[in-house]
Design a protein around this motif. Sequence first.
Motif, PDB file in Angstrom:
ATOM      1  N   ASP A  49     -26.534  64.728  23.343  1.00 23.27           N
ATOM      2  CA  ASP A  49     -25.305  64.061  22.886  1.00 23.27           C
ATOM      3  C   ASP A  49     -24.276  64.903  22.071  1.00 23.27           C
ATOM      4  N   ASP A  50     -25.211  65.714  21.222  1.00 27.53           N
ATOM      5  CA  ASP A  50     -24.430  66.625  20.364  1.00 27.53           C
ATOM      6  C   ASP A  50     -24.045  67.986  20.941  1.00 27.53           C
ATOM      7  N   GLY A  51     -24.225  68.010  22.056  1.00 26.60           N
ATOM      8  CA  GLY A  51     -23.945  69.270  22.992  1.00 26.60           C
ATOM      9  C   GLY A  51     -24.862  70.288  22.923  1.00 26.60           C
ATOM     10  N   ARG A  52     -26.173  70.194  22.413  1.00 21.00           N
ATOM     11  CA  ARG A  52     -27.204  70.905  22.666  1.00 21.00           C
ATOM     12  C   ARG A  52     -27.807  70.904  23.810  1.00 21.00           C
ATOM     13  N   LEU A  53     -28.834  71.869  23.887  1.00 20.05           N
ATOM     14  CA  LEU A  53     -29.700  71.739  25.449  1.00 20.05           C
ATOM     15  C   LEU A  53     -31.195  71.642  24.733  1.00 20.05           C
ATOM     16  N   GLU A  54     -31.629  70.424  25.053  1.00 21.90           N
ATOM     17  CA  GLU A  54     -33.252  70.065  24.762  1.00 21.90           C
ATOM     18  C   GLU A  54     -34.013  70.714  25.797  1.00 21.90           C
ATOM     19  N   ILE A  55     -34.923  71.529  25.368  1.00 27.16           N
ATOM     20  CA  ILE A  55     -35.720  72.234  26.042  1.00 27.16           C
ATOM     21  C   ILE A  55     -36.759  71.300  26.884  1.00 27.16           C
TER      22      ILE A  55
END
Length: 350
Positions: free
Chosen positions: A87-93
Amino acid sequence: MKQQLLHKVGDKERQVAEQEIREMQHEVRYDLRDFTIDYIVTKFRESFFYVPPYQREFIWPSTHKCRFVESVILGLPIPMMFVADMDDGRLEIVDGAQRIQTLEEFTNSDLRLEGLKRLKSLEGFVFSDLPIAQQRKFGTKALRVVVLEDSTTPELRQEVFDRVNTSGVRARASEVRRGALTGPFMDFVKKLANDKRFVELCPISDKMKKRREDEELVLRFFAYSDTYKDFRHDVDSFLDRYACEHRTAFEAKRLQSEFDSTMEFVEKHFPHGFAKGPGAQITPRVRFEAIAVGTNLALRLKQDLSPSDVHRWLASAEFEDHTTTHASNSGPRLRGRVEFVRDHLLGVEG
């Protein structure tokens, strides 16, 4: 009778199954992207790539990291990594944390290359030691990444991680070796793995035979008999090196004679062969190594061996300790178990 027990699927059940499949398929939406290593490492340092709690700890040993880096440098295919939009624009590995952390460690010159199989000239190198052109090429190599859309639930991300890490059955080193090191020596090993006496003395399940466990044991017998004092801890590399060195030129007559003499001796003096007891379906590797290699070493020193107390020390707590799996890939442990058998057969135990 068998057909009466079969469940018949009706149209209503098929409709329910069709609906469930469609609903589940809609839950997984993804995009394929190619990211350069420079981009991946930079964004990882900026915490753009996020390692979630369910991911494994960074546990790759140094040898595994170095092999991975070597594969990247060579341009070998690298398995796709999985990330998910947050949701915050990051990418979860979702899968690939260890690979990304290895890339970051290497490009930061914190990983020194060791034990490489192909790029021997890079032994001892860190990233900054590479020629500038190779540093640039490494950074611009692109890796394929599967990006799950942000609509993917945390539960589904966890399931993707679990499935990626458990769905496949990795090839055993013995299977890879058989295909990669084809030649007269591996043909010789295969032939002896089918030796009637060896098969009777060394019980192996059908499942493990299909995975070449019998050939693995024969190769260990020769490699350890000839060079066990040189072994440190990496079994696969040790066996690969021995098989590679003997791939086309080897002492077939000597090896055959020692194999036959050892099998004959074990059959005569060890009540259950290499197994722990009657009716055993498996043969522990460490037990096989201790008895087979120890016997061969003893016969090299005294061909007319005639031990009378095998039962006594074979049932001892000391032998049990030598043939447990704890630290089985340690050089001292290997030397301890084969020399224990050798010395007891020769009657020179301390």
